[in-house]
Design an enzyme around this catalytic site. Sequence first.
Site, PDB file in Angstrom:
ATOM      1  N   LYS A 121       0.833  -1.201   0.000  1.00  0.00           N
ATOM      2  CA  LYS A 121       0.000   0.000   0.000  1.00  0.00           C
ATOM      3  C   LYS A 121       0.871   1.255   0.000  1.00  0.00           C
ATOM      4  O   LYS A 121       0.666   2.166  -0.813  1.00  0.00           O
ATOM      5  CB  LYS A 121      -0.928   0.019   1.220  1.00  0.00           C
ATOM      6  CG  LYS A 121      -1.924   1.174   1.187  1.00  0.00           C
ATOM      7  CD  LYS A 121      -2.611   1.387   2.523  1.00  0.00           C
ATOM      8  CE  LYS A 121      -1.771   2.249   3.424  1.00  0.00           C
ATOM      9  NZ  LYS A 121      -2.490   2.720   4.625  1.00  0.00           N
ATOM     10  N   ASP A 139      -6.433   0.432   0.642  1.00  0.00           N
ATOM     11  CA  ASP A 139      -6.500   0.673   2.083  1.00  0.00           C
ATOM     12  C   ASP A 139      -7.813   0.089   2.596  1.00  0.00           C
ATOM     13  O   ASP A 139      -8.495  -0.655   1.894  1.00  0.00           O
ATOM     14  CB  ASP A 139      -6.361   2.160   2.392  1.00  0.00           C
ATOM     15  CG  ASP A 139      -7.635   2.942   2.102  1.00  0.00           C
ATOM     16  OD1 ASP A 139      -8.481   2.452   1.305  1.00  0.00           O
ATOM     17  OD2 ASP A 139      -7.797   4.036   2.664  1.00  0.00           O
TER      18      ASP A 139
END
Length: 211
Positions: A121, A139
Site C-alpha cells: 500500500k 486501504d
Amino acid sequence: MKSKNEIQQICDILRKAYPDVKTQLLHRNPFELLISTILSAQCTDRQVNGVTPALFRVYPTPDALARAPIKKIEALIRPTGFFHNKARNIRACAAALVDRYGGVVPHGIEELVALPGVGRKTANVVRSAAFGQAAVVVDTHVKRISRRLGLTRHEDPVKIEFDLMAKVPEAEWNDLGLRMIYFGRETCRARKPDCPNCPLFDLCDYPEKTA
C-alpha cells in the site's frame, strides 16, 4: 461479479462525484511522501500532517533522519500513535535509502517493499502520487468498497489489488483508489453506509444495503 460496462459506470460515477483527487498527505518530494505514508498507518492523514512539518524541518533528508536519535524522532511523531515502532521504521527506512540508493527513493515496487516499514500500500501510494505510475492503492476503504460493489471476493489486500488491476482500466487505477477513499469517508462508511444517498446504489452488491 461486475461486467466491464458496470465497472466503467462505477468509474464514471465516482469521477463525477470526485473530479479532482490527490493524496491528503502533505509532502514536497518522494522522500517526505514515503515517510508520511509509513506514519499514516492506523491514524488519520490529519494527525500525520500535524507532525510532519516539524519532523522534516529538523530532519529534511534521508541522511539526516537516518542519523537522528530515536528518542527525538519519537517525540516528534508521538501524536500518530505506535510511535516507538514507527520511529524505528522510518529511521531504518531512511538508512536503507542512504545505503542502497544514495538517498534517492526508488521507483520500483520490489525496491520499495524491500525498505523497512514499507508494504504494497505504501509503495503504491509513492509510485502513484510521487512518480505518476499506474498503481492501485488498497486501504481499508478500498477493501470494503471493492467487496461491497462486487469487484472482488477476497479479503487479502494484495489479492484485491490484483483483482482491481485485472478488471479496472489502467487509466483509472490511480484516481479510482483515491475516489474510493473519499467515497468511503463520506458515504460508504464501515458501520453506517449512507445507502439511500449513494450514487452507486443500483450497482452495489452489498446484501445489507438499505433503501
